[in-house]
Design a protein around this motif. Structure first.
Motif, PDB file in Angstrom:
ATOM      1  N   TYR B 103      43.660   9.940  32.198  1.00 35.47           N
ATOM      2  CA  TYR B 103      42.547   8.996  32.333  1.00 35.47           C
ATOM      3  C   TYR B 103      43.030   7.567  31.828  1.00 35.47           C
ATOM      4  N   SER B 104      44.017   7.489  31.135  1.00 37.08           N
ATOM      5  CA  SER B 104      44.342   6.220  30.781  1.00 37.08           C
ATOM      6  C   SER B 104      45.649   5.774  31.510  1.00 37.08           C
ATOM      7  N   ASP B 105      46.146   6.462  32.600  1.00 40.52           N
ATOM      8  CA  ASP B 105      47.245   6.059  33.234  1.00 40.52           C
ATOM      9  C   ASP B 105      46.718   4.927  34.442  1.00 40.52           C
ATOM     10  N   PRO B 106      47.362   3.984  34.219  1.00 40.72           N
ATOM     11  CA  PRO B 106      46.826   2.539  35.385  1.00 40.72           C
ATOM     12  C   PRO B 106      47.498   2.693  36.572  1.00 40.72           C
ATOM     13  N   LYS B 107      48.227   3.883  36.872  1.00 36.86           N
ATOM     14  CA  LYS B 107      48.956   3.914  38.211  1.00 36.86           C
ATOM     15  C   LYS B 107      47.852   3.995  39.333  1.00 36.86           C
ATOM     16  N   ALA B 108      46.694   4.829  39.296  1.00 36.75           N
ATOM     17  CA  ALA B 108      45.935   4.850  40.291  1.00 36.75           C
ATOM     18  C   ALA B 108      45.361   3.595  40.685  1.00 36.75           C
ATOM     19  N   TYR B 109      45.232   2.703  39.618  1.00 33.98           N
ATOM     20  CA  TYR B 109      44.717   1.327  40.183  1.00 33.98           C
ATOM     21  C   TYR B 109      45.598   0.510  40.578  1.00 33.98           C
ATOM     22  N   TYR B 110      46.699   0.657  40.419  1.00 36.15           N
ATOM     23  CA  TYR B 110      47.769   0.031  41.076  1.00 36.15           C
ATOM     24  C   TYR B 110      48.082   0.328  42.217  1.00 36.15           C
ATOM     25  N   SER B 111      47.932   1.566  42.717  1.00 37.65           N
ATOM     26  CA  SER B 111      48.200   2.264  43.905  1.00 37.65           C
ATOM     27  C   SER B 111      47.335   1.632  44.920  1.00 37.65           C
ATOM     28  N   VAL B 112      46.061   1.465  44.418  1.00 40.58           N
ATOM     29  CA  VAL B 112      44.892   0.834  45.376  1.00 40.58           C
ATOM     30  C   VAL B 112      45.392  -0.769  45.502  1.00 40.58           C
ATOM     31  N   ILE B 113      45.706  -1.431  44.366  1.00 43.60           N
ATOM     32  CA  ILE B 113      46.316  -2.655  44.614  1.00 43.60           C
ATOM     33  C   ILE B 113      47.424  -2.878  45.384  1.00 43.60           C
ATOM     34  N   ASN B 114      48.077  -1.935  45.356  1.00 39.78           N
ATOM     35  CA  ASN B 114      49.494  -2.061  46.439  1.00 39.78           C
ATOM     36  C   ASN B 114      48.921  -1.991  47.658  1.00 39.78           C
ATOM     37  N   ASP B 115      47.940  -0.848  47.914  1.00 42.43           N
ATOM     38  CA  ASP B 115      47.784  -0.915  49.217  1.00 42.43           C
ATOM     39  C   ASP B 115      46.960  -2.361  49.651  1.00 42.43           C
ATOM     40  N   CYS B 116      46.363  -2.728  48.866  1.00 45.87           N
ATOM     41  CA  CYS B 116      45.446  -4.102  49.296  1.00 45.87           C
ATOM     42  C   CYS B 116      46.453  -5.100  49.685  1.00 45.87           C
ATOM     43  N   ASN B 117      47.501  -5.311  48.631  1.00 51.15           N
ATOM     44  CA  ASN B 117      48.490  -6.275  49.068  1.00 51.15           C
ATOM     45  C   ASN B 117      49.274  -6.119  50.255  1.00 51.15           C
ATOM     46  N   VAL B 162      47.731  -7.281  31.647  1.00 45.32           N
ATOM     47  CA  VAL B 162      48.433  -6.352  32.774  1.00 45.32           C
ATOM     48  C   VAL B 162      49.209  -7.242  33.534  1.00 45.32           C
ATOM     49  N   PRO B 163      50.201  -6.589  34.181  1.00 47.37           N
ATOM     50  CA  PRO B 163      50.930  -7.394  35.222  1.00 47.37           C
ATOM     51  C   PRO B 163      50.189  -7.550  36.509  1.00 47.37           C
ATOM     52  N   TYR B 164      50.153  -9.016  37.104  1.00 47.72           N
ATOM     53  CA  TYR B 164      49.286  -9.488  38.019  1.00 47.72           C
ATOM     54  C   TYR B 164      50.374  -9.535  39.260  1.00 47.72           C
ATOM     55  N   VAL B 165      50.123  -8.535  40.142  1.00 48.46           N
ATOM     56  CA  VAL B 165      50.941  -8.355  41.348  1.00 48.46           C
ATOM     57  C   VAL B 165      50.283  -8.662  42.502  1.00 48.46           C
ATOM     58  N   THR B 166      50.664  -9.702  43.231  1.00 51.58           N
ATOM     59  CA  THR B 166      49.764  -9.910  44.736  1.00 51.58           C
ATOM     60  C   THR B 166      50.638  -9.844  45.744  1.00 51.58           C
ATOM     61  N   ASN B 167      51.940  -9.294  45.867  1.00 56.23           N
ATOM     62  CA  ASN B 167      52.696  -9.095  47.116  1.00 56.23           C
ATOM     63  C   ASN B 167      53.189  -7.501  47.048  1.00 56.23           C
ATOM     64  N   ALA B 168      53.310  -7.185  48.421  1.00 61.32           N
ATOM     65  CA  ALA B 168      53.239  -5.617  48.504  1.00 61.32           C
ATOM     66  C   ALA B 168      54.574  -5.120  48.189  1.00 61.32           C
ATOM     67  N   LEU B 169      54.414  -3.945  47.244  1.00 66.31           N
ATOM     68  CA  LEU B 169      55.780  -3.331  46.885  1.00 66.31           C
ATOM     69  C   LEU B 169      56.387  -2.383  47.585  1.00 66.31           C
ATOM     70  N   GLU B 170      57.390  -1.995  47.735  1.00 66.47           N
ATOM     71  CA  GLU B 170      57.898  -0.856  48.246  1.00 66.47           C
ATOM     72  C   GLU B 170      57.636   0.440  47.458  1.00 66.47           C
ATOM     73  N   ASN B 171      58.266   0.070  46.238  1.00 65.63           N
ATOM     74  CA  ASN B 171      57.828   1.274  45.229  1.00 65.63           C
ATOM     75  C   ASN B 171      57.034   0.770  44.113  1.00 65.63           C
ATOM     76  N   ILE B 172      55.808   1.286  43.984  1.00 68.38           N
ATOM     77  CA  ILE B 172      54.819   1.161  43.076  1.00 68.38           C
ATOM     78  C   ILE B 172      55.290   1.063  41.579  1.00 68.38           C
ATOM     79  N   ASN B 173      56.336   1.807  41.430  1.00 68.66           N
ATOM     80  CA  ASN B 173      56.834   1.939  39.889  1.00 68.66           C
ATOM     81  C   ASN B 173      57.311   0.771  39.505  1.00 68.66           C
ATOM     82  N   ASP B 174      57.810  -0.268  40.326  1.00 68.93           N
ATOM     83  CA  ASP B 174      58.230  -1.666  39.983  1.00 68.93           C
ATOM     84  C   ASP B 174      57.354  -2.325  39.132  1.00 68.93           C
TER      85      ASP B 174
END
Lengths: 483, 584
Positions: B103-117, B162-174
């Motif tokens: 529940y405290s894993d932010p990965k799911a949030y960044y997964s949506v963010i990366n799709d948006c980017n 949190v890191p504010y990432v606005t460009n699309a990443l190939e690997n979300i773990n970056d």
């Protein structure tokens, strides 16, 4: 070409070799090293020299096969010394032997721990297991492992005995008390045990072969306390004949019906309904005052105890007197206003309000009923008393809240048995009075069964559909016995 | 083969080559273009591909529902765990999440963010290649950009920096690489989000006739999309710019550009917390007329009364309250997480209402003097002897509160409704010196609060309005006969009036803190379990720099639920340890 093929085969072989070598290690890593776990429970018990007698009994009773199966079990095995005193009659009667051996075996593996548990045994009984004790026996050697469970060696065997209900039924010294219980026996047709032999061609109902399907039940067990239930613990008090009679004649005037048989059965039932207490009290744990499963408090004079008996689900005490306190035995009867039985007419729903209110004096919420502007002279709400009402004098009071109007203040009255009854005078319902108001007394000359006594809350005369003069309000009615 | 022959003596080399041969040939097989899967070259060719990308992002976004509700409610004061709850939920409940807690894993949030980017990047490419029109681009770009900001706001609320990432990443773990993406503080994040989101070129809903306003799996899509004005209001409310917050909230409350014509019935009702000029008002806690004192005459069903907004079909009444709701259906993925969480029939019954929450509902008094808040009764019910959160289950249970079909776990994720906007507007107005207006929206509505008499036929020209206030606080709620007024806000009622509750003390208007407390408490009563609670509590605690505002509430919840960690959690929160560890 040949060399190339050879090299490839060699490589493959090399790979295989590695896998094979791995395989062996893999086998070793989870090999059983504790040899005791290689045997099942029966083999393990049989090979323990101190348990040779018990393993004989296991063999003879048929349990040897059961505890060799792949489910897991726990066995509390009495040692040879413990079994030396076993009555040969048990050993020679296959039914008794099976119950006896089954009283030492349970499903699942239980190891010793500090919390008290009642373990269901394979004979249907429950035994207490707590630390290094098993019922009344001590555990000499604990937590011995076998392939399909655990076994403990105990220094005493635990006979399989009857429960509280069995004790009562097998007793012969207290016939009055026993009859009071057994007279509540009845035959019940259990369709799950019956075989359907045909179907009624006209109604479509099944026709049963009732052999084996008629079972004996008892309404005390159904309605009061199921003291034949092994999974719960009870303490049962039995009165000897003298004690029973003295309490019986004390109570019987209040169950006057005009028919001596029904008076007797009602009184008997009212007497015995409070003879069961939840929990198992050993003689030294017994307090001075107990509360029956029906919520009635009664005092216990320990000098009146004639005998005590341990049963498989608790204790039975025989007393020569049990003196119920009348005020506890006959608690006030409360009839809730928001649970009416009927109305003078069925068409005043729009004027009827089932409310929730906070009592500002106590801060506790209550539910009540309020009718307003229904336009019907002497309108009434009828309440059937949902329980049996003993024949005695009652002090009647009610809580009727008017938090809606300071004027006009309406009056309403309580009529007993018929709307025409005027034993109790009408009351003006004061504004914002949340307290009980005493209405007077009435005497009931004969016992009324449940729902056979009606009380009517009768509204004011005159019919009006506005202004609030036609109102009825009721939180509850309380009938307090006056002795 | 020749090559191998010559080198055959060297076994190692031959083995290596032998392996290579195999892997190379494998590679060739794998390199064949698949026939049933799209390649990135084949996306983003026209507007329909762009629409599919938008809906795809929302499909991914819906997977956050469970985490969103758990983090925002179970960490707050109204929700507790049942005996069935696993250790992960218990950790969230007692503010002691460990690294492994899903529940405290932010990965799911960044997964949506990366799709948006990724989608935003491709929208830009499409525009450059003239694959869709500027207007179409602006609508879709703004929508996805806003969703990304929404997810970031959630991250800020839960993790602080949190890191504010606005460009699309190939690997979300970056994202974990602090050298590439340094963490920025919650406050900096808010600034970045405000500057990005307020600059989005299109803030209204997709207009009708747009290719995205359609039917997907049997549901119309008009309430699928994020409400950008309200979200900007939220950002400014967090930032403490109250006038800007209220201005953006007002855009939805007025509803210009929101699917209805000026002067239509909907213009009086939609997002105005309206009484619909009808008896009983369709979304009120109400009773059969003239039987207002009768418990049995209480409207408690899926088509009438307050409860119906969580169950009814998307009719005009529904549209007046709900503006952002995503459906879960048994016929498409993702599956409804709420049945599993809440239901004790067909679900796992993992969380339940806290005793603290039930006590707050039962401390309210209705105008008919019933000593409880009926919204509590319809938010949580006793089913099979257990208190169950049923707000999300009205599409799953029937009127008798048993599942219609245990395998059809239909439901909805309620992300935005007018009551929340009114309460947040009131919070901003109160802080902006307009306490009486805030009190009106909270309690009995604008019209009756800004009135001095109830005489019939009086001239209301100078009553029932706040037109003397400067925008965005100027409301016209006049309702008179001579001269005749039927002003846009004349049907407005307060949040508590809609719930049939007596108003909060009038002394609230004299003290900003008292009124703010009342507004936040009301948010708990009205919006419980919809994901507003933790953000509301946190925002106030930060604004007042008063950790006890949050710590005492959580402490009381844990205490009443018998949790031995109550005092530890209180100490932790008093030490301003509000946030989850940012780790995955």
């Amino acid at each position: 070409m040949f060399i190339k093929k050879y090299s490839l085969i060699l490589l493959l072989l090399l790979g295989l070799g590695v896998i094979v070598a791995c395989n062996k290690k893999w086998d070793n890593h989870n090999e059983i090293s504790d040899s005791s776990v290689a045997n099942n429970l029966y083999q393990a018990i049989k090979s323990t020299s101190n348990l040779s007698k018990f393993s004989e009994l296991l063999e003879k009773s048929g349990y040897a096969k059961i505890i060799s199966a792949s489910k897991s079990y726990t066995v509390w095995a009495p040692s040879n010394q413990a079994l030396a005193s076993l009555d040969p009659a048990i050993e020679n009667d296959s039914l008794q032997l099976r119950a006896f051996v089954g009283n030492h075996i349970s499903n699942s593996a239980y190891v010793t721990n500090g919390s008290l548990q009642r373990i269901p045994m394979l004979n249907g009984k429950f035994n207490r297991f707590y630390g290094l004790t098993f019922d009344s026996a001590n555990i000499v050697t604990s937590n011995l492992a076998a392939a399909n469970g655990v076994y403990h060696i105990i220094d005493k065997f635990i006979p399989s005995i009857g429960n509280c209900w069995d004790f009562l039924n097998n007793s012969s010294n207290y016939p009055l008390c026993k009859t009071a219980f057994t007279s509540l026996n009845y035959n019940y047709f259990d369709s799950t045990k019956a075989t359907q032999i045909a179907t009624d061609p006209t109604t479509g109902n099944p026709i049963w072969d009732s052999t084996n399907a008629v079972v004996l039940r008892n309404s005390f067990l159904d309605k009061v306390s199921d003291i034949s239930d092994e999974s719960n613990e009870y303490t049962l008090f039995i009165l000897n004949d003298a004690g029973f009679n003295s309490e019986f004649f004390k109570l019987s005037p209040w169950f006057e019906t005009g028919n001596s048989d029904s008076t007797k059965s009602l009184t008997s039932f009212y007497l015995i309904k409070d003879l069961v207490v939840k929990g198992s009290y050993t003689p030294d744990q017994l307090p001075d005052t107990l509360i029956s499963t029906q919520g009635v408090k009664f005092p216990l004079d320990k000098s009146r105890i004639l005998a005590s008996h341990k049963t498989s689900n608790g204790y039975v005490y025989v007393l020569n007197k049990l003196d119920f306190n009348l005020a506890d035995k006959f608690p006030p009867i409360i009839i809730q206003g928001e649970k009416p039985t009927a109305f003078a007419t069925t068409d005043r729903g729009a004027n009827t309000f089932y409310r929730v209110r906070n009592n500002p004096n106590t801060g506790v919420a209550f539910k009540d009923i309020l009718m307003q502007n229904y336009g019907f002279s002497n309108y009434f709400i009828r309440y059937s008393v949902p329980i049996g009402v003993p024949a005695m004098k009652y002090i009647v009071s009610w809580v009727a809240v008017n938090d809606v109007q300071t004027s006009p203040l309406w009056s309403q009255r309580l009529a007993i048995g018929s709307t025409q009854d005027t034993t109790l005078p009408a009351q003006t319902i004061a504004y914002k009075n949340y307290d009980e108001v005493q209405l007077g007394e009435f005497e009931l000359t004969s016992y009324r069964n449940s729902n056979k006594l009606s009380l009517y809350v009768v509204g004011p005369s005159g019919s009006s559909t506005s202004g609030g003069s036609n109102s009825i309000s009721l939180d509850y009615i309380k009938l307090t016995p006056a002795f | 083969m020749k090559f191998i022959l010559t080198k055959s003596k060297n076994r190692a080399v031959s083995f290596a080559i032998y392996c290579c041969l195999f892997s190379v040939s494998c590679n060739k097989i794998l390199n064949k273009d698949p026939e049933t899967v799209l390649d990135s070259k084949q996306y983003y060719r026209n507007i329909y591909d762009a629409d599919a990308a938008v809906l795809g992002v929302y499909g991914k976004f819906m997977r956050l529902a469970k985490q969103y509700v758990i983090l925002n409610e179970l960490r707050a004061d109204l929700m507790g765990v049942t005996a069935n709850a696993d250790n992960d939920l218990r950790e969230v409940n007692s503010h002691s999440t460990t690294q492994a807690n899903p529940y405290s894993d932010p990965k799911a949030y960044y997964s949506v963010i990366n799709d948006c980017n990724d989608v935003l990047k491709n929208f830009d490419i499409m525009l450059k290649d003239n694959k869709f029109k500027l207007g179409e681009y602006q609508q879709r770009y703004s929508d996805i950009g806003c969703i990304r900001s929404w997810v970031y706001l959630q991250l800020g609320i839960q993790y602080d920096s949190v890191p504010y990432v606005t460009n699309a990443l190939e690997n979300i773990n970056d994202v974990r690489d602090a050298s590439k993406f340094p963490k920025i503080s919650f406050n900096q994040l808010l600034d970045s989000l405000i500057s990005f989101t307020s600059a989005l070129p299109y803030k209204l809903p997709y207009p009708s006739g747009t290719s995205l306003i359609t039917n997907v799996d049997g549901t119309t899509t008009n309430s699928f999309f994020i409400e950008k004005n309200v979200f900007l209001g939220d950002l400014y409310l967090w930032k403490g710019n109250y006038t800007a917050a209220a201005t953006y909230y007002r855009a939805l409350m007025e509803g210009n550009g929101y699917f209805f014509a000026s002067g239509s019935a909907a213009s009086y009702d939609n997002f105005k917390n309206s009484n619909f000029s009808s008896a009983p008002p369709p979304l009120n806690i109400s009773y059969v007329r003239f039987k207002e004192s009768d418990l049995q005459s209480f409207f408690d069903n899926n088509t009438q009364g307050w409860r119906s907004m969580f169950a009814r079909s998307k009719d005009a009444v529904w549209n007046s309250e709900m503006y952002w709701v995503l459906p879960f259906s048994s016929t498409f993925s993702p599956t409804n997480p709420f049945v599993e969480l809440f239901s004790n029939v067909g679900g796992n019954y993992l969380v339940k209402p806290s005793q603290y929450a039930l006590d707050i509902w039962n401390s309210q008094v209705q105008t008919n003097k019933f000593p409880f808040d009926a919204r509590g009764l319809m938010t949580c019910r006793i089913i099979n002897g257990q208190p169950v959160i049923v707000k999300y289950l009205y599409n799953y249970l029937n009127e008798a509160l048993t599942p219609v079909n245990i395998l059809q776990k239909n439901g909805q994720w309620f992300l935005g409704r007018a009551a929340a906007v009114h309460l947040h507007f009131a919070e901003a107005a109160n802080r902006d010196g307009k306490s009486k207006l805030a009190y009106a929206l909270l309690n009995n509505g604008i019209s009756s609060t800004f009135d001095t008499s109830s005489a019939s036929g009086r001239d209301v020209t100078n009553l029932q309005n706040t037109l003397s206030y400067s925008p965005p606080y100027d409301f016209d709620a006049r309702n008179g006969e001579v001269p005749r007024f039927r002003s846009p806000w004349h049907r407005n009622q307060g949040i508590r009036a809609r719930a049939n509750l007596v108003p909060t003390p009038t002394t609230d208007t004299l003290n900003v803190i008292d009124l703010e407390n009342s507004i936040i408490k009301e948010g708990g009563l009205e919006l419980a379990y919809e994901g507003y609670r933790w953000p509301d509590l946190l925002r106030i605690a930060l604004r007042r720099n008063d950790p006890s505002f949050i710590a005492d509430k959580i402490y009381n919840k844990l205490l009443k639920d018998g949790n031995p960690a109550a005092a530890t959690v209180r100490a932790k929160l008093m030490n301003r340890e509000y946030y989850l560890p940012f780790k995955w």
